[in-house]
Structures are given as structure tokens and as C-alpha cells.
Design a protein around this motif. Structure first.
Motif, PDB file in Angstrom:
ATOM      1  N   VAL A 268       8.425  -9.993   3.885  1.00 39.22           N
ATOM      2  CA  VAL A 268       8.905  -8.715   3.360  1.00 39.22           C
ATOM      3  C   VAL A 268       8.368  -8.492   1.950  1.00 39.22           C
ATOM      4  O   VAL A 268       7.871  -7.414   1.611  1.00 39.22           O
ATOM      5  CB  VAL A 268      10.459  -8.652   3.379  1.00 39.22           C
ATOM      6  N   HIS A 269       8.467  -9.538   1.125  1.00 32.68           N
ATOM      7  CA  HIS A 269       7.971  -9.415  -0.250  1.00 32.68           C
ATOM      8  C   HIS A 269       6.454  -9.204  -0.278  1.00 32.68           C
ATOM      9  O   HIS A 269       5.952  -8.412  -1.090  1.00 32.68           O
ATOM     10  CB  HIS A 269       8.337 -10.655  -1.071  1.00 32.68           C
ATOM     11  N   GLN A 270       5.737  -9.857   0.604  1.00 35.34           N
ATOM     12  CA  GLN A 270       4.282  -9.691   0.672  1.00 35.34           C
ATOM     13  C   GLN A 270       3.930  -8.264   1.074  1.00 35.34           C
ATOM     14  O   GLN A 270       3.029  -7.654   0.505  1.00 35.34           O
ATOM     15  CB  GLN A 270       3.679 -10.692   1.676  1.00 35.34           C
ATOM     16  N   ARG A 271       4.659  -7.714   2.062  1.00 35.83           N
ATOM     17  CA  ARG A 271       4.425  -6.334   2.501  1.00 35.83           C
ATOM     18  C   ARG A 271       4.703  -5.361   1.373  1.00 35.83           C
ATOM     19  O   ARG A 271       3.918  -4.442   1.105  1.00 35.83           O
ATOM     20  CB  ARG A 271       5.302  -6.012   3.723  1.00 35.83           C
ATOM     21  N   ARG A 272       5.810  -5.571   0.636  1.00 30.79           N
ATOM     22  CA  ARG A 272       6.154  -4.697  -0.494  1.00 30.79           C
ATOM     23  C   ARG A 272       5.096  -4.790  -1.597  1.00 30.79           C
ATOM     24  O   ARG A 272       4.735  -3.783  -2.205  1.00 30.79           O
ATOM     25  CB  ARG A 272       7.525  -5.054  -1.045  1.00 30.79           C
ATOM     26  N   LEU A 273       4.618  -6.000  -1.842  1.00 32.97           N
ATOM     27  CA  LEU A 273       3.572  -6.183  -2.843  1.00 32.97           C
ATOM     28  C   LEU A 273       2.308  -5.428  -2.438  1.00 32.97           C
ATOM     29  O   LEU A 273       1.696  -4.727  -3.254  1.00 32.97           O
ATOM     30  CB  LEU A 273       3.262  -7.673  -3.021  1.00 32.97           C
ATOM     31  N   THR A 274       1.925  -5.539  -1.179  1.00 32.44           N
ATOM     32  CA  THR A 274       0.740  -4.835  -0.673  1.00 32.44           C
ATOM     33  C   THR A 274       0.917  -3.323  -0.803  1.00 32.44           C
ATOM     34  O   THR A 274       0.003  -2.611  -1.239  1.00 32.44           O
ATOM     35  CB  THR A 274       0.469  -5.223   0.791  1.00 32.44           C
ATOM     36  N   GLU A 275       2.097  -2.821  -0.451  1.00 40.34           N
ATOM     37  CA  GLU A 275       2.378  -1.388  -0.565  1.00 40.34           C
ATOM     38  C   GLU A 275       2.328  -0.941  -2.030  1.00 40.34           C
ATOM     39  O   GLU A 275       1.792   0.129  -2.346  1.00 40.34           O
ATOM     40  CB  GLU A 275       3.737  -1.063   0.044  1.00 40.34           C
ATOM     41  N   ALA A 276       2.888  -1.765  -2.920  1.00 40.74           N
ATOM     42  CA  ALA A 276       2.880  -1.428  -4.350  1.00 40.74           C
ATOM     43  C   ALA A 276       1.452  -1.405  -4.891  1.00 40.74           C
ATOM     44  O   ALA A 276       1.082  -0.517  -5.672  1.00 40.74           O
ATOM     45  CB  ALA A 276       3.733  -2.421  -5.128  1.00 40.74           C
ATOM     46  N   GLN A 277       0.623  -2.357  -4.467  1.00 45.65           N
ATOM     47  CA  GLN A 277      -0.767  -2.382  -4.915  1.00 45.65           C
ATOM     48  C   GLN A 277      -1.527  -1.155  -4.413  1.00 45.65           C
ATOM     49  O   GLN A 277      -2.317  -0.557  -5.142  1.00 45.65           O
ATOM     50  CB  GLN A 277      -1.449  -3.675  -4.437  1.00 45.65           C
ATOM     51  N   LEU A 278      -1.274  -0.763  -3.183  1.00 42.29           N
ATOM     52  CA  LEU A 278      -1.899   0.435  -2.623  1.00 42.29           C
ATOM     53  C   LEU A 278      -1.465   1.667  -3.407  1.00 42.29           C
ATOM     54  O   LEU A 278      -2.284   2.531  -3.744  1.00 42.29           O
ATOM     55  CB  LEU A 278      -1.538   0.582  -1.138  1.00 42.29           C
ATOM     56  N   TYR A 279      -0.187   1.751  -3.726  1.00 50.27           N
ATOM     57  CA  TYR A 279       0.338   2.878  -4.497  1.00 50.27           C
ATOM     58  C   TYR A 279      -0.314   2.929  -5.874  1.00 50.27           C
ATOM     59  O   TYR A 279      -0.692   4.004  -6.354  1.00 50.27           O
ATOM     60  CB  TYR A 279       1.865   2.755  -4.614  1.00 50.27           C
ATOM     61  N   ILE A 280      -0.475   1.781  -6.505  1.00 46.26           N
ATOM     62  CA  ILE A 280      -1.118   1.726  -7.826  1.00 46.26           C
ATOM     63  C   ILE A 280      -2.565   2.206  -7.733  1.00 46.26           C
ATOM     64  O   ILE A 280      -3.028   2.977  -8.590  1.00 46.26           O
ATOM     65  CB  ILE A 280      -1.038   0.296  -8.409  1.00 46.26           C
ATOM     66  N   ARG A 281      -3.280   1.788  -6.702  1.00 44.37           N
ATOM     67  CA  ARG A 281      -4.677   2.240  -6.526  1.00 44.37           C
ATOM     68  C   ARG A 281      -4.731   3.758  -6.335  1.00 44.37           C
ATOM     69  O   ARG A 281      -5.617   4.427  -6.856  1.00 44.37           O
ATOM     70  CB  ARG A 281      -5.322   1.515  -5.357  1.00 44.37           C
TER      71      ARG A 281
END
Length: 123
Positions: A23-36
Motif C-alpha cells: 500500500v505504501h509503495q503504491r501511494r509513493l508511486t502515485e505521489a511521484q507521478l503526481y509530482i511529475r
């Protein structure tokens, strides 16, 4: 049997920890995508701002050019008016009319030179 219970409890705990990690990995990936995406939008906004600034500079240059043309037209009209009056007041001899014309043309050139000198920035 106690060891099997402990192993099952540990396996359940490991499973929960793994699920939480996922779950944390998925949230991190989503946050990184949002930042990009935000960075991409920021670049687009900066490009748009630069385009608008360039357009403003072109419009300002066009305005300055139109102002110059209008002021030169005003000087020219004033020159024509003064010249007409001077020629009407002057003796109709060709020499005198020519001298008046030369004087007025010189005055006009000087006015335009002074106006351009004051108006246009020197690079």
C-alpha cells in the motif's frame, strides 16, 4: 504444535506487513507521478508566461513604432502648414521661395533628428 502456531502468527503478521508495504509503495508511486505532473504543468506555465512576455514586447515595439509614425506625421503636417504660410507671405520670386523652402526643410530635419534622438534608446 506451539511452534506451528507461532509460525502461522508470524506468517499472518508478515502478510499484513507485506500488504501494508505494498500500500505504501503504491501511494509513493502515485505521489511521484503526481509530482511529475505538477512539474510538467509548471514547465508549461513557464513557457506560456514566456510567450506572453514576448507578445507584450512585440506589442510594445509596435506601439512605439506607431507613436513614432504619428509624431513624424504631426511634424510633417506642421512643416507643410508653416511652409505654405511662409511661401504665401514671401515675395513670389523663385530665389526667395527656394530659400524659405531650404530653411524650413532644415528645420524639419533638425526637429525629426532631435525627436528621434530623444525618443529612441541608444543601444
Amino acid at each position: 504444535m506451539d511452534s506451528e502456531k507461532v509460525i502461522r502468527k508470524l506468517q499472518k503478521r508478515i502478510g499484513k506487513e507485506q500488504a501494508l508495504k505494498n500500500v505504501h509503495q503504491r501511494r509513493l508511486t502515485e505521489a511521484q507521478l503526481y509530482i511529475r505532473q505538477l512539474e510538467s504543468n509548471q514547465e508549461k506555465l513557464l513557457q506560456e508566461k514566456n510567450k506572453q512576455e514576448e507578445q507584450l514586447l512585440r506589442l510594445d515595439a509596435y506601439y512605439q513604432q506607431q507613436l513614432l509614425v504619428k509624431q513624424v506625421e504631426t511634424i510633417w503636417q506642421e512643416f507643410q502648414r508653416k511652409l505654405t504660410i511662409e511661401l504665401l507671405l514671401a515675395d513670389q520670386s523663385q530665389e526667395l521661395a527656394s530659400a524659405v523652402l531650404e530653411t524650413e526643410v532644415s528645420k524639419l530635419k533638425e526637429q525629426i533628428y532631435q525627436w528621434i534622438k530623444l525618443t529612441l534608446p541608444l543601444n
